[in-house]
Every structure is written in structure tokens, then in C-alpha cells.
Scaffold this motif. Sequence first.
Motif, PDB file in Angstrom:
ATOM      1  N   ASP A 224      -4.691   0.560   4.602  1.00 18.59           N
ATOM      2  CA  ASP A 224      -4.884  -0.829   3.157  1.00 18.59           C
ATOM      3  C   ASP A 224      -4.055  -0.942   3.161  1.00 18.59           C
ATOM      4  OD1 ASP A 224      -7.150  -1.448   4.547  1.00 18.59           O
ATOM      5  OD2 ASP A 224      -8.546  -0.009   3.465  1.00 18.59           O
ATOM      6  N   MET A 225      -3.536   0.328   2.367  1.00 15.30           N
ATOM      7  CA  MET A 225      -2.041  -0.065   1.830  1.00 15.30           C
ATOM      8  C   MET A 225      -0.607  -0.328   2.471  1.00 15.30           C
ATOM      9  SD  MET A 225      -2.632   2.623  -1.572  1.00 15.30           S
ATOM     10  CE  MET A 225      -2.679   4.083  -0.489  1.00 15.30           C
ATOM     11  N   LEU A 226      -0.749  -0.294   3.580  1.00 20.30           N
ATOM     12  CA  LEU A 226       0.911  -0.365   4.294  1.00 20.30           C
ATOM     13  C   LEU A 226       0.571  -2.013   4.975  1.00 20.30           C
ATOM     14  CD1 LEU A 226       0.870   2.340   6.740  1.00 20.30           C
ATOM     15  CD2 LEU A 226       3.097   2.021   4.462  1.00 20.30           C
ATOM     16  N   LEU A 227      -0.394  -2.215   4.736  1.00 17.33           N
ATOM     17  CA  LEU A 227      -1.134  -3.901   5.073  1.00 17.33           C
ATOM     18  C   LEU A 227      -0.806  -4.866   4.060  1.00 17.33           C
ATOM     19  CD1 LEU A 227      -4.151  -3.751   7.712  1.00 17.33           C
ATOM     20  CD2 LEU A 227      -2.167  -4.306   8.401  1.00 17.33           C
ATOM     21  N   ASP A 228      -1.196  -4.136   2.673  1.00 11.76           N
ATOM     22  CA  ASP A 228      -0.847  -5.099   2.372  1.00 11.76           C
ATOM     23  C   ASP A 228       0.694  -5.178   1.369  1.00 11.76           C
ATOM     24  OD1 ASP A 228      -2.199  -6.171  -0.453  1.00 11.76           O
ATOM     25  OD2 ASP A 228      -0.434  -4.960  -1.550  1.00 11.76           O
ATOM     26  N   LEU A 229       1.438  -4.332   1.573  1.00 15.07           N
ATOM     27  CA  LEU A 229       2.694  -4.344   1.312  1.00 15.07           C
ATOM     28  C   LEU A 229       3.255  -4.779   2.684  1.00 15.07           C
ATOM     29  CD1 LEU A 229       3.679  -0.591  -0.128  1.00 15.07           C
ATOM     30  CD2 LEU A 229       3.514  -2.343  -1.208  1.00 15.07           C
ATOM     31  N   PHE A 230       2.600  -4.495   3.457  1.00  9.01           N
ATOM     32  CA  PHE A 230       3.787  -5.355   4.234  1.00  9.01           C
ATOM     33  C   PHE A 230       3.885  -6.659   4.532  1.00  9.01           C
ATOM     34  CE2 PHE A 230       4.041  -6.128   9.406  1.00  9.01           C
ATOM     35  CZ  PHE A 230       4.925  -6.483   9.442  1.00  9.01           C
ATOM     36  N   ALA A 231       2.443  -7.430   4.112  1.00  4.03           N
ATOM     37  CA  ALA A 231       2.327  -8.326   3.832  1.00  4.03           C
ATOM     38  C   ALA A 231       2.597  -9.151   1.854  1.00  4.03           C
ATOM     39  CB  ALA A 231       0.743  -8.759   3.385  1.00  4.03           C
ATOM     40  N   ALA A 232       3.211  -8.392   1.482  1.00  5.42           N
ATOM     41  CA  ALA A 232       3.709  -8.501   0.075  1.00  5.42           C
ATOM     42  C   ALA A 232       5.203  -8.920   0.454  1.00  5.42           C
ATOM     43  CB  ALA A 232       3.464  -7.804  -0.446  1.00  5.42           C
ATOM     44  N   ARG A 233       5.404  -8.231   1.674  1.00 12.26           N
ATOM     45  CA  ARG A 233       6.738  -7.947   2.185  1.00 12.26           C
ATOM     46  C   ARG A 233       7.253  -9.177   2.946  1.00 12.26           C
ATOM     47  NH1 ARG A 233      11.089  -4.484   3.114  1.00 12.26           N
ATOM     48  NH2 ARG A 233      10.199  -3.387   0.900  1.00 12.26           N
ATOM     49  N   LEU A 234       7.023  -9.385   3.522  1.00 14.86           N
ATOM     50  CA  LEU A 234       6.776 -10.833   4.712  1.00 14.86           C
ATOM     51  C   LEU A 234       6.531 -12.038   3.540  1.00 14.86           C
ATOM     52  CD1 LEU A 234       4.382  -9.902   7.403  1.00 14.86           C
ATOM     53  CD2 LEU A 234       7.156 -10.261   7.192  1.00 14.86           C
ATOM     54  N   GLU A 235       5.747 -12.070   2.389  1.00 14.19           N
ATOM     55  CA  GLU A 235       5.638 -13.359   1.095  1.00 14.19           C
ATOM     56  C   GLU A 235       6.888 -13.020   0.540  1.00 14.19           C
ATOM     57  OE1 GLU A 235       0.828 -13.259   1.364  1.00 14.19           O
ATOM     58  OE2 GLU A 235       1.925 -12.059  -0.048  1.00 14.19           O
ATOM     59  N   GLN A 236       7.660 -11.969   0.399  1.00 13.98           N
ATOM     60  CA  GLN A 236       8.748 -12.023  -0.567  1.00 13.98           C
ATOM     61  C   GLN A 236       8.264 -11.882  -1.857  1.00 13.98           C
ATOM     62  OE1 GLN A 236      11.959 -14.466  -0.974  1.00 13.98           O
ATOM     63  NE2 GLN A 236      12.587 -13.970   1.750  1.00 13.98           N
ATOM     64  N   ASN A 237       6.683 -10.862  -2.497  1.00 13.84           N
ATOM     65  CA  ASN A 237       6.456 -10.803  -3.018  1.00 13.84           C
ATOM     66  C   ASN A 237       6.172  -9.454  -3.478  1.00 13.84           C
ATOM     67  OD1 ASN A 237       5.223 -13.602  -3.772  1.00 13.84           O
ATOM     68  ND2 ASN A 237       3.599 -13.473  -3.097  1.00 13.84           N
ATOM     69  N   ARG A 238       7.029  -9.182  -4.608  1.00 14.18           N
ATOM     70  CA  ARG A 238       6.298  -7.525  -5.308  1.00 14.18           C
ATOM     71  C   ARG A 238       4.930  -7.079  -5.776  1.00 14.18           C
ATOM     72  NH1 ARG A 238      11.028  -7.790  -9.761  1.00 14.18           N
ATOM     73  NH2 ARG A 238       9.486  -9.228 -10.850  1.00 14.18           N
ATOM     74  N   VAL A 239       4.600  -5.965  -5.470  1.00 16.43           N
ATOM     75  CA  VAL A 239       3.481  -4.976  -5.996  1.00 16.43           C
ATOM     76  C   VAL A 239       3.525  -4.372  -6.924  1.00 16.43           C
ATOM     77  CG1 VAL A 239       1.528  -4.108  -3.922  1.00 16.43           C
ATOM     78  CG2 VAL A 239       2.917  -5.985  -3.118  1.00 16.43           C
ATOM     79  N   SER A 240       2.399  -4.471  -7.753  1.00 19.96           N
ATOM     80  CA  SER A 240       2.483  -3.640  -8.625  1.00 19.96           C
ATOM     81  C   SER A 240       1.539  -2.438  -7.899  1.00 19.96           C
ATOM     82  CB  SER A 240       1.566  -3.865  -9.851  1.00 19.96           C
ATOM     83  OG  SER A 240       0.699  -4.146 -10.023  1.00 19.96           O
ATOM     84  N   VAL A 241       1.457  -1.029  -9.167  1.00 19.56           N
ATOM     85  CA  VAL A 241       1.308   0.079  -8.777  1.00 19.56           C
ATOM     86  C   VAL A 241      -0.671  -0.531  -9.185  1.00 19.56           C
ATOM     87  CG1 VAL A 241       0.613   2.368  -9.466  1.00 19.56           C
ATOM     88  CG2 VAL A 241       2.696   1.370  -9.883  1.00 19.56           C
ATOM     89  N   SER A 242      -1.028  -1.230 -10.343  1.00 19.45           N
ATOM     90  CA  SER A 242      -2.283  -1.147 -10.156  1.00 19.45           C
ATOM     91  C   SER A 242      -2.239  -2.628  -8.634  1.00 19.45           C
ATOM     92  CB  SER A 242      -2.869  -1.874 -11.568  1.00 19.45           C
ATOM     93  OG  SER A 242      -1.985  -3.243 -11.603  1.00 19.45           O
ATOM     94  N   SER A 243      -1.769  -3.285  -9.136  1.00 21.79           N
ATOM     95  CA  SER A 243      -2.385  -4.154  -7.565  1.00 21.79           C
ATOM     96  C   SER A 243      -2.510  -3.260  -5.975  1.00 21.79           C
ATOM     97  CB  SER A 243      -1.534  -5.010  -7.369  1.00 21.79           C
ATOM     98  OG  SER A 243      -1.736  -6.011  -5.878  1.00 21.79           O
ATOM     99  N   LEU A 244      -1.840  -1.944  -5.899  1.00 22.75           N
ATOM    100  CA  LEU A 244      -2.229  -1.575  -5.019  1.00 22.75           C
ATOM    101  C   LEU A 244      -3.099  -0.939  -5.073  1.00 22.75           C
ATOM    102  CD1 LEU A 244      -0.391  -0.897  -1.663  1.00 22.75           C
ATOM    103  CD2 LEU A 244       1.014   0.848  -3.535  1.00 22.75           C
ATOM    104  N   CYS A 245      -3.394  -0.200  -5.685  1.00 27.36           N
ATOM    105  CA  CYS A 245      -4.447   0.490  -5.943  1.00 27.36           C
ATOM    106  C   CYS A 245      -5.812  -0.193  -5.334  1.00 27.36           C
ATOM    107  CB  CYS A 245      -4.623   1.300  -7.499  1.00 27.36           C
ATOM    108  SG  CYS A 245      -4.061   2.346  -8.185  1.00 27.36           S
ATOM    109  N   ILE A 246      -6.006  -1.328  -6.362  1.00 30.67           N
ATOM    110  CA  ILE A 246      -6.519  -1.820  -5.599  1.00 30.67           C
ATOM    111  C   ILE A 246      -6.867  -2.603  -4.208  1.00 30.67           C
ATOM    112  CG2 ILE A 246      -7.694  -4.676  -6.012  1.00 30.67           C
ATOM    113  CD1 ILE A 246      -7.015  -4.428  -8.773  1.00 30.67           C
ATOM    114  N   ALA A 247      -5.669  -2.791  -3.397  1.00 33.31           N
ATOM    115  CA  ALA A 247      -5.988  -3.395  -1.889  1.00 33.31           C
ATOM    116  C   ALA A 247      -6.412  -1.692  -1.289  1.00 33.31           C
ATOM    117  CB  ALA A 247      -4.507  -3.474  -1.524  1.00 33.31           C
TER     118      ALA A 247
END
Length: 307
Positions: A224-247
Amino acid sequence: MDGVAAGDTFDVVLVATPDARPEAEEVITYAGGRLVHAVDWSYATDLGAAVIDRPVLMLAAEGIDEDRLLAALPAIRDVAERDDLNVVATFAVNQIDIVAGALIGLRVQLLCDVSFAEWVGELAVAGRMTLESGLSDRWREDDGDRLRRVNAEIARIAELLTRLATRDRDINDDGDEVGDRRQSFSIEPIAVEIDPQVIRQTIRARRMRETFLGKNLFEDPAWDMLLDLFAARLEQNRVSVSSLCIAAAVPSTTALRWISRLTEAGLLERHPDPADRRRAFLALSARAERGMRAYVAALRKAGLPIV
């Protein structure tokens, strides 16, 4: 366990307020440790002088104001990196970005709103790792089923990405794979257009299973975290630690444990926020991104959905 007797005692350096010390000292006693030095958060910037002979570094951050944390955590990280220390840090949910963001990448157990028993258990494991440091720099098999499960899942994901990334590249004339699989992430990114919304839809579909079949049955935080970070990379968004915990859709301490393991596996990278010392962002490593792109390309070629 080979090399370390069950009754061996490990040293602990504690960073805590005077009010937090009694409970922390009780945890140390139950875990089989010995408190050799205690430092108040106000003086944690001078922690280096208190660290002798590789103790476990124990941080009790609950209730510490932001300014003191921001002042102390860089110095604590420097000492832990310098001496390769095992760190056990406890903190509240609203401190995730500050504390976890500063410590990810170390030999650290990040414990968010844990029980007394969990605190004791994690400190005991860190202490045993410190005692065994001359024998091994890795979590040992006897550290418990949970750690074996974590390692197995990380290995499964890494192996999956490896196979998909190399299947069309490392085939010899007889159809056999050649080369060292450990180098498989060195391939060039596959030129395929990927819509981040497709990845987001996959994440939403995974969450919907709980609606119809019940919660806590389909936990897969690493993926789930790899998918979330992959989507963020494609969107050129940054992901905080707390946001990734939620994901991750699991308790914060569990998510933080997976973040640490994914970082150790070379799939995640920590990037401090230059504009805000309170935050650090997490992202896929270059080789993890190449693996994810190869995975999506392989699924498309096979006519399969992302799952």
C-alpha cells in the motif's frame, strides 16, 4: 541464543523529562537493561558525551514541545549515526512528522502511542541486538515471528519487482535468466505512460474490500505504501511520514516499522524538507521507481490489472 546469555544486561542512555523518567526506568528494568545515563531534552544537544560503549539510546518524546524536539533531534541523529546505535523512540501521534521524520534511516524502533508491554518488548529486542552486534548487524531469527514476517514480506516484494524488471532483459539464447539478480534494479526505466489516477483507483479498490468483507483481514502495508508513493511520484507530489502512515491503513507504530524496513531494503528514501525543519518527506528510491514502472509495464503486456 548463540553468543549472548539470556541474563546478559545491556546499557541504556535515556533522553526524557524528569516526569517521564520513572516509567521509562521501569521499562528498562523489565526489559533487562541498565540505565547508565539520563539526559533531559533541554540538554540533549550535548548527548554525545554521555554515549560510551554503544548503549541503546532510548527517547521518550511524549509531551515535549516542538522547539525542544527540533533543537535536540539533529544532534541525537548525529550521535546515533556516528556510533551506529540502536534507538527506541516513543512519541504521540501528533509528533510523527517531527520525531519519525528525523530518525528514519537509523537502527530505530519508532513507537507511536504504544502500551507499556510493547515498549518493554521493543527495548528488549533492541538491547539484544546491541549485545549481539559483534555477531550480526541484522535482526536475528529468534527476535520473533513478527520480524520474520516483516523480512519475508519485504523479500517477496523486492523479488517480485526484480523478476518483473529483468524478465525481458536477462534471457540468454537458451531462454535461461543470466546475471546476478541482486543487480536487477540497474535497468533503465521502461518508457510507458502511467496515469497516476489508475494507481489511485487501485488503492481505493483495495480499501473497498474492508467495506464488504470486514477490517483487519487484508492488511498489506508495504505494498500500500509503495503504491501511494508511486502515485505521488507520478503526480510530482511529496509525501510526509504521517501521510504515508495513513496510506498504510494499519496502526501508526506498525506503519513506521514497515517504513523502516522498506528504507533498509533500499526501496524508500528520506528527504528532509529544506523549508520546514519539522518535516521530512519519503519517496521511492530510483531503483524502486524503475521496478514499479517495470511491474506496470509487465502487467499491461500480460493484460492484467494492477492489484
